[in-house]
Design an enzyme around this catalytic site. Structure first.
Site, PDB file in Angstrom:
ATOM      1  CB  THR A  51      -0.927   0.004   1.233  1.00  0.00           C
ATOM      2  OG1 THR A  51      -1.810  -1.120   1.161  1.00  0.00           O
ATOM      3  CG2 THR A  51      -1.750   1.279   1.307  1.00  0.00           C
ATOM      4  CB  SER A 119       2.327  -8.095   1.509  1.00  0.00           C
ATOM      5  OG  SER A 119       1.188  -7.987   2.322  1.00  0.00           O
TER       6      SER A 119
END
Length: 323
Positions: A51, A119
């Site tokens: 992010t 991730s």
């Protein structure tokens, strides 16, 4: 930038690889200037995705975009001071943090992975890639900051902490809940403070920096998907607390006891897992978890390690699996 020169755990690095050239060129300049520029430190930023570096795409959705992270932070005066490097031809490809009182001037480079990952898609091969990036550039930088998505950040921190042997430099993993390019982002402080810590303090561990705390990487867990204070390290106090002052708990930091060279372990076994014990867990469930090809099982039990003593069937099963 290219991916790490490691492919599937095999070293395929050659002098034509971009990241190899980045480290080699940086290292040569480092050796030339190290005697006269002790007021500076050099940090390598390894950008894996997450992010923290996302931008809004044409569909109005936050997503990573290749080569945009460095381009954008070069335009942010909190993250880059171009005037400092204007007369420094040997540092023109670096970024420089603004000056801070009583701190070294932090110069840094960004090594961006070709595949910027959410991730949740992180794998063992990606851990090997990250570890190899650090290993290849180890001699040329004073510290390392790894930018990572938050969902598996703790897994990567724990894995790298055991992959790095004889670590003598600071390695910090950080990310954010809101993109660094969005208003109210927690990523700005997480990124800048990680750079300051990596460039000014010798904390030779893999650590996690998030929301004013630097925590031991293999003792950190994520506890929130929406709060900025998203990570804690239960039963292990932070290594550093950051407020107006930076408070380092030097007594808590692990330091190497040998002068052996830094190395990384790349032979990782994927057939290891965690089995959480719960009331009335069945024999078949435990047996299926212990069957081949499993080579190791971590039991997550009750309290301080209690296991149901009246389950002789499970105790015998565990005993036989260990023989």
């Amino acid at each position: 930038m290219s991916d790490s020169p490691i492919k599937n755990g095999v070293d395929s690095k050659n002098e034509n690889d971009e990241d190899y050239q980045l480290c080699s060129e940086a290292g040569e300049k480092f050796r030339m200037n190290n005697q006269t520029e002790s007021f500076e430190s050099r940090v390598l930023v390894i950008y894996t995705g997450g992010t923290i570096g996302m931008i809004i795409n044409k569909e109005g959705v936050l997503a990573p975009k290749a080569n945009e992270f460095e381009n954008k932070i070069r335009q942010n005066p909190l993250m880059h001071d171009p005037e400092y490097l204007q007369t420094r031809a040997d540092k023109i490809d670096y970024l420089a943090l603004p000056a801070m009182k009583n701190n070294k001037r932090v110069l840094y480079k960004v090594l961006e992975h070709k595949s910027l990952l959410d991730s949740s898609n992180m794998t063992v091969s990606d851990w090997i890639n990250i570890a190899t990036d650090v290993f290849d550039c180890y001699a040329y930088f004073d510290g390392f900051v790894i930018l990572h998505g938050t969902d598996t950040l703790c897994y990567s921190a724990a894995a790298l902490s055991f992959m790095f042997e004889n670590l003598g430099k600071t390695v910090i993993i950080t990310g954010s809940q809101i993109s660094i390019f969005q208003p109210r982002s927690d990523g700005v402080d997480n990124f800048i403070t990680s750079l300051i810590l990596a460039g000014n303090y010798v904390i030779p561990e893999v650590s996690v920096y998030f929301h004013n705390k630097l925590m031991r990487g293999n003792r950190t867990i994520k506890t929130s998907t929406h709060e900025f204070d998203a990570f804690i390290s239960p039963n292990c106090l932070p290594l550093v607390q950051v407020g107006i002052e930076i408070d380092v708990d030097h007594s808590a930091i692990f330091r190497p006891y040998t002068i052996d060279s830094f190395k990384i372990a790349k032979d990782l076994d994927k057939n290891v897992g965690i089995l959480r014990i719960f009331p009335d867990i069945t024999y078949a469930t435990v047996k299926s978890f212990l069957d081949p090809p499993m080579n190791g099982v971590i039991l997550q039990t009750y309290g301080s390690g209690n296991f149901p003593s009246n389950r002789t069937d499970l105790l015998e099963l565990l005993k036989s699996a260990n023989e």
